[in-house]
Design a protein around this motif. Sequence first.
Motif, PDB file in Angstrom:
ATOM      1  N   LYS A 220      -2.751   4.545   6.712  1.00  0.00           N
ATOM      2  CA  LYS A 220      -2.024   3.445   7.375  1.00  0.00           C
ATOM      3  C   LYS A 220      -1.066   2.798   6.371  1.00  0.00           C
ATOM      4  CE  LYS A 220      -3.892   3.613  11.445  1.00  0.00           C
ATOM      5  NZ  LYS A 220      -3.138   4.172  12.531  1.00  0.00           N
ATOM      6  N   ALA A 221      -1.507   2.713   5.128  1.00  0.00           N
ATOM      7  CA  ALA A 221      -0.646   2.143   4.095  1.00  0.00           C
ATOM      8  C   ALA A 221       0.530   3.060   3.796  1.00  0.00           C
ATOM      9  CB  ALA A 221      -1.464   1.898   2.824  1.00  0.00           C
ATOM     10  N   GLN A 222       0.341   4.367   4.011  1.00  0.00           N
ATOM     11  CA  GLN A 222       1.399   5.341   3.702  1.00  0.00           C
ATOM     12  C   GLN A 222       2.357   5.559   4.871  1.00  0.00           C
ATOM     13  OE1 GLN A 222       1.869   7.028   0.759  1.00  0.00           O
ATOM     14  NE2 GLN A 222       0.246   5.792  -0.139  1.00  0.00           N
TER      15      GLN A 222
ATOM     16  N   GLY B  73      -7.507   4.006   6.392  1.00  0.00           N
ATOM     17  CA  GLY B  73      -6.896   2.858   5.717  1.00  0.00           C
ATOM     18  C   GLY B  73      -5.789   3.306   4.763  1.00  0.00           C
ATOM     19  N   ARG B  74      -6.060   4.370   4.039  1.00  0.00           N
ATOM     20  CA  ARG B  74      -5.062   4.840   3.077  1.00  0.00           C
ATOM     21  C   ARG B  74      -3.829   5.405   3.774  1.00  0.00           C
ATOM     22  NH1 ARG B  74      -6.969   7.438  -2.364  1.00  0.00           N
ATOM     23  NH2 ARG B  74      -4.821   6.821  -2.743  1.00  0.00           N
TER      24      ARG B  74
ATOM     25  N   GLY C  69      -9.580   1.255   2.138  1.00  0.00           N
ATOM     26  CA  GLY C  69      -8.549   2.296   2.049  1.00  0.00           C
ATOM     27  C   GLY C  69      -7.160   1.694   1.934  1.00  0.00           C
ATOM     28  N   ILE C  70      -6.894   0.677   2.750  1.00  0.00           N
ATOM     29  CA  ILE C  70      -5.560   0.041   2.725  1.00  0.00           C
ATOM     30  C   ILE C  70      -5.339  -0.629   1.365  1.00  0.00           C
ATOM     31  CG2 ILE C  70      -4.115  -1.775   3.744  1.00  0.00           C
ATOM     32  CD1 ILE C  70      -5.575  -1.237   6.412  1.00  0.00           C
TER      33      ILE C  70
ATOM     34  N   THR D 241      -6.526   0.105  -1.458  1.00  0.00           N
ATOM     35  CA  THR D 241      -6.334   1.052  -2.558  1.00  0.00           C
ATOM     36  C   THR D 241      -4.851   1.211  -2.858  1.00  0.00           C
ATOM     37  OG1 THR D 241      -8.284   2.233  -1.790  1.00  0.00           O
ATOM     38  CG2 THR D 241      -6.877   3.410  -3.332  1.00  0.00           C
ATOM     39  N   ASP D 242      -4.054   1.284  -1.786  1.00  0.00           N
ATOM     40  CA  ASP D 242      -2.610   1.490  -1.976  1.00  0.00           C
ATOM     41  C   ASP D 242      -1.800   0.211  -1.857  1.00  0.00           C
ATOM     42  OD1 ASP D 242      -2.806   4.249  -2.405  1.00  0.00           O
ATOM     43  OD2 ASP D 242      -3.060   4.586  -0.275  1.00  0.00           O
ATOM     44  N   LEU D 243      -2.331  -0.783  -1.134  1.00  0.00           N
ATOM     45  CA  LEU D 243      -1.582  -2.037  -0.943  1.00  0.00           C
ATOM     46  C   LEU D 243      -2.472  -3.233  -1.301  1.00  0.00           C
ATOM     47  CD1 LEU D 243       0.010  -1.313   2.571  1.00  0.00           C
ATOM     48  CD2 LEU D 243       1.190  -1.217   0.385  1.00  0.00           C
TER      49      LEU D 243
ATOM     50  N   ALA E 215      -1.547  -3.359   7.780  1.00  0.00           N
ATOM     51  CA  ALA E 215      -1.122  -2.478   6.686  1.00  0.00           C
ATOM     52  C   ALA E 215       0.364  -2.195   6.776  1.00  0.00           C
ATOM     53  CB  ALA E 215      -1.914  -1.174   6.740  1.00  0.00           C
ATOM     54  N   LYS E 216       0.839  -2.006   8.008  1.00  0.00           N
ATOM     55  CA  LYS E 216       2.256  -1.664   8.175  1.00  0.00           C
ATOM     56  C   LYS E 216       3.141  -2.887   8.059  1.00  0.00           C
ATOM     57  CE  LYS E 216       1.424   2.301  11.043  1.00  0.00           C
ATOM     58  NZ  LYS E 216       1.347   2.756  12.403  1.00  0.00           N
TER      59      LYS E 216
ATOM     60  N   ARG F  94      -2.255  -6.793   0.260  1.00  0.00           N
ATOM     61  CA  ARG F  94      -2.636  -7.101   1.650  1.00  0.00           C
ATOM     62  C   ARG F  94      -4.033  -7.744   1.724  1.00  0.00           C
ATOM     63  NH1 ARG F  94       2.023  -5.751   2.663  1.00  0.00           N
ATOM     64  NH2 ARG F  94       2.709  -4.313   4.297  1.00  0.00           N
TER      65      ARG F  94
ATOM     66  N   ASN G  14     -14.543  -0.561   5.371  1.00  0.00           N
ATOM     67  CA  ASN G  14     -14.206   0.820   5.025  1.00  0.00           C
ATOM     68  C   ASN G  14     -12.702   1.060   5.133  1.00  0.00           C
ATOM     69  OD1 ASN G  14     -15.388   3.148   4.211  1.00  0.00           O
ATOM     70  ND2 ASN G  14     -16.467   3.534   6.115  1.00  0.00           N
ATOM     71  N   VAL G  15     -12.145   0.639   6.260  1.00  0.00           N
ATOM     72  CA  VAL G  15     -10.709   0.829   6.490  1.00  0.00           C
ATOM     73  C   VAL G  15      -9.906  -0.080   5.551  1.00  0.00           C
ATOM     74  CG1 VAL G  15      -8.862   0.643   8.201  1.00  0.00           C
ATOM     75  CG2 VAL G  15     -11.098   1.474   8.885  1.00  0.00           C
TER      76      VAL G  15
ATOM     77  N   GLY H  84     -13.000   6.055   7.816  1.00  0.00           N
ATOM     78  CA  GLY H  84     -12.409   4.717   7.699  1.00  0.00           C
ATOM     79  C   GLY H  84     -11.544   4.570   6.458  1.00  0.00           C
ATOM     80  N   HIS H  85     -12.062   4.994   5.319  1.00  0.00           N
ATOM     81  CA  HIS H  85     -11.309   4.843   4.070  1.00  0.00           C
ATOM     82  C   HIS H  85     -10.010   5.654   4.126  1.00  0.00           C
ATOM     83  CE1 HIS H  85     -10.683   4.218  -0.201  1.00  0.00           C
ATOM     84  NE2 HIS H  85     -10.398   5.495  -0.293  1.00  0.00           N
TER      85      HIS H  85
ATOM     86  N   MET I  21       4.125   3.695   6.490  1.00  0.00           N
ATOM     87  CA  MET I  21       5.399   2.960   6.398  1.00  0.00           C
ATOM     88  C   MET I  21       6.467   3.794   5.705  1.00  0.00           C
ATOM     89  SD  MET I  21       4.225  -0.755   5.142  1.00  0.00           S
ATOM     90  CE  MET I  21       3.486  -0.086   3.674  1.00  0.00           C
TER      91      MET I  21
END
Lengths: 370, 170
Positions: free
Chosen positions: A56-58, A53-54, B42-43, B45-47, B126-127, B50, B38-39, A49-50, A60
């Motif tokens: 998905k942010a990348q 998530g990371r 992760g998002i 961490t970088d954004l 995220a997108k 959001r 969890n997801v 999951g983590h 783009m």
Amino acid sequence: MYRKHRLEVDPLREQPSPREEGRRLKKPPDFLRIDLAAIKPFHETLRYGHAVGRIKAQEMKLLLSHHVGRLIEADFDEALHILGEVEMGDYLAGARTARGVDDGLINYLHDLYEFLRDALPQDSVLFEFFHCRYDFHNLKVLLKAARDGTPEDALLTRLGSMDLEVLRRGVEHPVELPSPYKELVLELEGRDLSPQELETLIDGCFLRYRLFLARHEGSAFMEELARAAIDLSNLKAILRARRLGKEREAAQRGLVEGGYIPTGYLLELYGDTDDVMVKKLERTRYPARLLDFLLEEEKPSLSDFDRRSDDYIMDLLRASRRISVGVEPVFSFVRARENEVTMVRMILMAKLHNLAPEAIEKMLRKLYIE
Amino acid sequence: MSATFGGLSGLHWALLGAAFAVIGGGSGSAMGITYIANVAGGILTDLPERFGPLLPLVVIPGTQGIYGFITGVLVAFVMKPGSGWEALPGWVGFQIFLACLPVCFVCFVSGAYQGLTSAGAAGMVAKRREEMGRALVLPALVETYAVLSLIITILYFFVVIRPFYSTLGI
């Protein structure tokens, strides 16, 4: 940088993974058995999951088809300017030569793998799956250098997970190496092999090791890709041997077990004409378009097969996009980034050598996201 | 009329039903929130920007736990505390227990699956931040069945079970 993931078994031998062995030893009673397939989505979400998530942010920041279209038409400086719109641009700013482009792209890949290492769960073999290619490459360079005295430094890559000094020592004292490198070096010791044979053996070991890692992870998707990579490598070996007019036995030595197509079937293809070979390939799980270039009047080079193979793998990755959380999106993202690097390198090198846009277009691969 | 049913008194059956509903709903929500968190972690961490759009997606699997809690509280109301509820016949308690089961099971399963659906939808946010509305619709569809189970449980309580009470003189 050192390998984070150490496997306790010899991956060169066919044997169950440690996880499977553990299951066999501690078999629960029937009434306590859980259908793992039913809980897999939950397990995968917790595990990846983590990382998902990371990525998905990348996602783009991936290179898109409109970028590629403009890159093809642009000159070298404009191409660098266009790449500035995506993440890769920062790494290539100021590159003026082929060496500069390579350095920038290696830095980009290095940061990609570091990102992957940071995002993945500790016990995931995905990092090793991508990194081992560079370790095998470095080992190949060092073994060749030790046997033939060829210069090594320019060919070594720093993208491997194993320290180069460890590898250098390991070539002299294989027992110091971790598996599967130890077994490989021990197997090669004392054998009088040509550089081509040495390369074939190491490549075979690399492909089998990746299949082992995929099975260790328990991912059907990774296993499918690892087995497809073996089949595509075998097909390429057959095509190359046919082109060079080698003996059947020589072609056989280049084949690796573990793919979907049995090596015996591939050897049958070896003696067939091109059109029969294409027809027979249709009976396997692979599309005939992989080989239909053989039927063209003007025979293209094997690089055309490489492009078709990469496109086939990209189709598999694209199909995995329907899976929202799990190892699949992480794997596909990293592979998509590697594909990007290959494409950008190709385009920039072509620009440096003043190739026409039409010629560049023929070499390009499919993108993960159109 | 027997004071026990299956060896348990009415009070015991009713409390068992309430406990099942709270445990089922709460566990489903806890699992669901863990998956999406969890997801989302992760998002973020970088954004980190959001956080706002992701928060509803993280919160939405938590509703099943609330439905379990509501069911638990309703059991107490249905039993009419202070008006002879210790003497609740076993079979009426068993009815209350059965009425709690829809929330218990549906909220457990839907909570976990809503977490998975939200985890998938988080990728959209995220997108593109502006996709938040659409992303929220997908896990909200899973919510429908948790709401339906709560409605059924409430109907059982107040339309089927409560009318018996007057005949029992409770």
